[in-house]
Write a protein that holds these residues in place. Structure first.
Motif, PDB file in Angstrom:
ATOM      1  N   ILE A 182      42.471  37.045  37.826  1.00  0.00           N
ATOM      2  CA  ILE A 182      42.884  38.334  38.382  1.00  0.00           C
ATOM      3  C   ILE A 182      43.269  38.174  39.850  1.00  0.00           C
ATOM      4  O   ILE A 182      44.270  38.752  40.301  1.00  0.00           O
ATOM      5  N   GLN A 183      42.520  37.390  40.606  1.00  0.00           N
ATOM      6  CA  GLN A 183      42.889  37.133  42.008  1.00  0.00           C
ATOM      7  C   GLN A 183      44.268  36.490  42.071  1.00  0.00           C
ATOM      8  O   GLN A 183      45.102  36.864  42.908  1.00  0.00           O
ATOM      9  N   ASP A 184      44.549  35.553  41.174  1.00  0.00           N
ATOM     10  CA  ASP A 184      45.864  34.922  41.119  1.00  0.00           C
ATOM     11  C   ASP A 184      46.945  35.945  40.776  1.00  0.00           C
ATOM     12  O   ASP A 184      48.039  35.927  41.348  1.00  0.00           O
ATOM     13  N   LEU A 185      46.652  36.849  39.861  1.00  0.00           N
ATOM     14  CA  LEU A 185      47.596  37.897  39.487  1.00  0.00           C
ATOM     15  C   LEU A 185      47.942  38.769  40.698  1.00  0.00           C
ATOM     16  O   LEU A 185      49.118  39.059  40.951  1.00  0.00           O
ATOM     17  N   LEU A 186      46.933  39.178  41.457  1.00  0.00           N
ATOM     18  CA  LEU A 186      47.165  39.996  42.649  1.00  0.00           C
ATOM     19  C   LEU A 186      47.994  39.233  43.683  1.00  0.00           C
ATOM     20  O   LEU A 186      48.873  39.811  44.339  1.00  0.00           O
ATOM     21  N   PHE A 220      61.847  42.478  56.781  1.00  0.00           N
ATOM     22  CA  PHE A 220      60.640  41.653  56.678  1.00  0.00           C
ATOM     23  C   PHE A 220      59.446  42.537  56.364  1.00  0.00           C
ATOM     24  O   PHE A 220      59.325  43.639  56.876  1.00  0.00           O
ATOM     25  N   PHE A 221      58.570  42.002  55.526  1.00  0.00           N
ATOM     26  CA  PHE A 221      57.296  42.655  55.244  1.00  0.00           C
ATOM     27  C   PHE A 221      56.357  41.622  54.646  1.00  0.00           C
ATOM     28  O   PHE A 221      56.788  40.599  54.119  1.00  0.00           O
ATOM     29  N   GLN A 222      55.074  41.883  54.767  1.00  0.00           N
ATOM     30  CA  GLN A 222      54.046  41.045  54.156  1.00  0.00           C
ATOM     31  C   GLN A 222      53.022  41.957  53.504  1.00  0.00           C
ATOM     32  O   GLN A 222      52.525  42.885  54.136  1.00  0.00           O
ATOM     33  N   HIS A 223      52.712  41.648  52.265  1.00  0.00           N
ATOM     34  CA  HIS A 223      51.688  42.393  51.534  1.00  0.00           C
ATOM     35  C   HIS A 223      50.464  41.484  51.433  1.00  0.00           C
ATOM     36  O   HIS A 223      50.480  40.495  50.702  1.00  0.00           O
ATOM     37  N   MET A 224      49.446  41.809  52.208  1.00  0.00           N
ATOM     38  CA  MET A 224      48.235  40.991  52.240  1.00  0.00           C
ATOM     39  C   MET A 224      47.120  41.738  51.521  1.00  0.00           C
ATOM     40  O   MET A 224      46.602  42.731  52.032  1.00  0.00           O
ATOM     41  N   VAL A 225      46.776  41.266  50.325  1.00  0.00           N
ATOM     42  CA  VAL A 225      45.760  41.898  49.495  1.00  0.00           C
ATOM     43  C   VAL A 225      44.430  41.181  49.720  1.00  0.00           C
ATOM     44  O   VAL A 225      44.376  39.946  49.753  1.00  0.00           O
ATOM     45  N   ALA A 226      43.371  41.953  49.873  1.00  0.00           N
ATOM     46  CA  ALA A 226      42.056  41.372  50.144  1.00  0.00           C
ATOM     47  C   ALA A 226      40.957  42.189  49.481  1.00  0.00           C
ATOM     48  O   ALA A 226      41.164  43.334  49.085  1.00  0.00           O
ATOM     49  N   ALA A 227      39.804  41.575  49.402  1.00  0.00           N
ATOM     50  CA  ALA A 227      38.559  42.218  48.995  1.00  0.00           C
ATOM     51  C   ALA A 227      38.662  42.997  47.685  1.00  0.00           C
ATOM     52  O   ALA A 227      38.270  44.154  47.619  1.00  0.00           O
ATOM     53  N   PRO A 228      39.177  42.357  46.625  1.00  0.00           N
ATOM     54  CA  PRO A 228      39.235  43.096  45.355  1.00  0.00           C
ATOM     55  C   PRO A 228      37.830  43.383  44.834  1.00  0.00           C
ATOM     56  O   PRO A 228      36.988  42.495  44.753  1.00  0.00           O
ATOM     57  N   SER A 264      41.598  47.161  45.572  1.00  0.00           N
ATOM     58  CA  SER A 264      41.776  46.133  46.590  1.00  0.00           C
ATOM     59  C   SER A 264      42.475  46.721  47.812  1.00  0.00           C
ATOM     60  O   SER A 264      43.193  47.715  47.725  1.00  0.00           O
ATOM     61  N   ILE A 265      42.232  46.096  48.933  1.00  0.00           N
ATOM     62  CA  ILE A 265      42.795  46.518  50.208  1.00  0.00           C
ATOM     63  C   ILE A 265      44.172  45.877  50.373  1.00  0.00           C
ATOM     64  O   ILE A 265      44.363  44.711  50.045  1.00  0.00           O
TER      65      ILE A 265
END
Length: 155
Positions: free
Chosen positions: A13-17, A70-78, A91-92
């Motif tokens: 799931i972390q890999d999917l995100l 430009f943009f970055q989507h940084m997903v954390a703390a699922p 997730s954040i």
């Protein structure tokens, strides 16, 4: 102690995100087909975006994201709640974005939100069946023209 299956599920799931963020940040809209289920509902409406199925959202993203060089989507703390072949995740997302106005001026701004997802295990691995963006904050957001609607991008 986590079972091997739960450890595997969490890593998958972390890999999917992560694959989602890379697909969005590289504008590889077709990669979303391997992230969402074919009948997924994607709801970006709380943050000013569209709500629809995968094919609709892919077309919409191609138009809606064009104003951002430009943009970055940084997903954390699922925060995962696993239940066999399904899961819930919150997730954040921290999202710096560079907006380019029609006159060519650029402005960097930041968005903070949460993704609320319902995930399912499929024959091809874990997929997102429902995604909802929950707005947190925007900082330094420039004035922008309205984001196109699904109807406008489905033409």
């Amino acid at each position: 102690m986590l079972s091997l299956q739960e450890m595997s599920d969490r890593l998958e799931i972390q890999d999917l995100l992560t694959r989602y963020t890379h697909a969005i940040d590289t504008r590889d809209w077709d990669a979303l087909d391997d992230i969402f289920t074919p009948d997924a509902v994607i709801d970006y409406s709380e943050t000013g975006g569209a709500r629809g199925g995968v094919a609709q959202i892919k077309r919409w993203l191609a138009v809606a994201m064009a104003r951002f060089p430009f943009f970055q989507h940084m997903v954390a703390a699922p925060k995962l709640e696993l239940d066999g072949d399904s899961a819930r995740c919150r997730s954040i997302l921290f999202n710096p974005m560079l907006h380019r106005a029609e006159d060519g001026t650029e402005q960097l701004f930041f968005v903070g939100l949460w993704y609320r997802d319902r995930l399912v295990r499929t024959e091809s691995g874990w997929r997102i069946a429902e995604r909802h963006e929950e707005m947190g904050y925007a900082h330094n957001a420039p004035p922008m023209s309205p984001i196109p609607t699904l109807a406008e991008t489905d033409r």
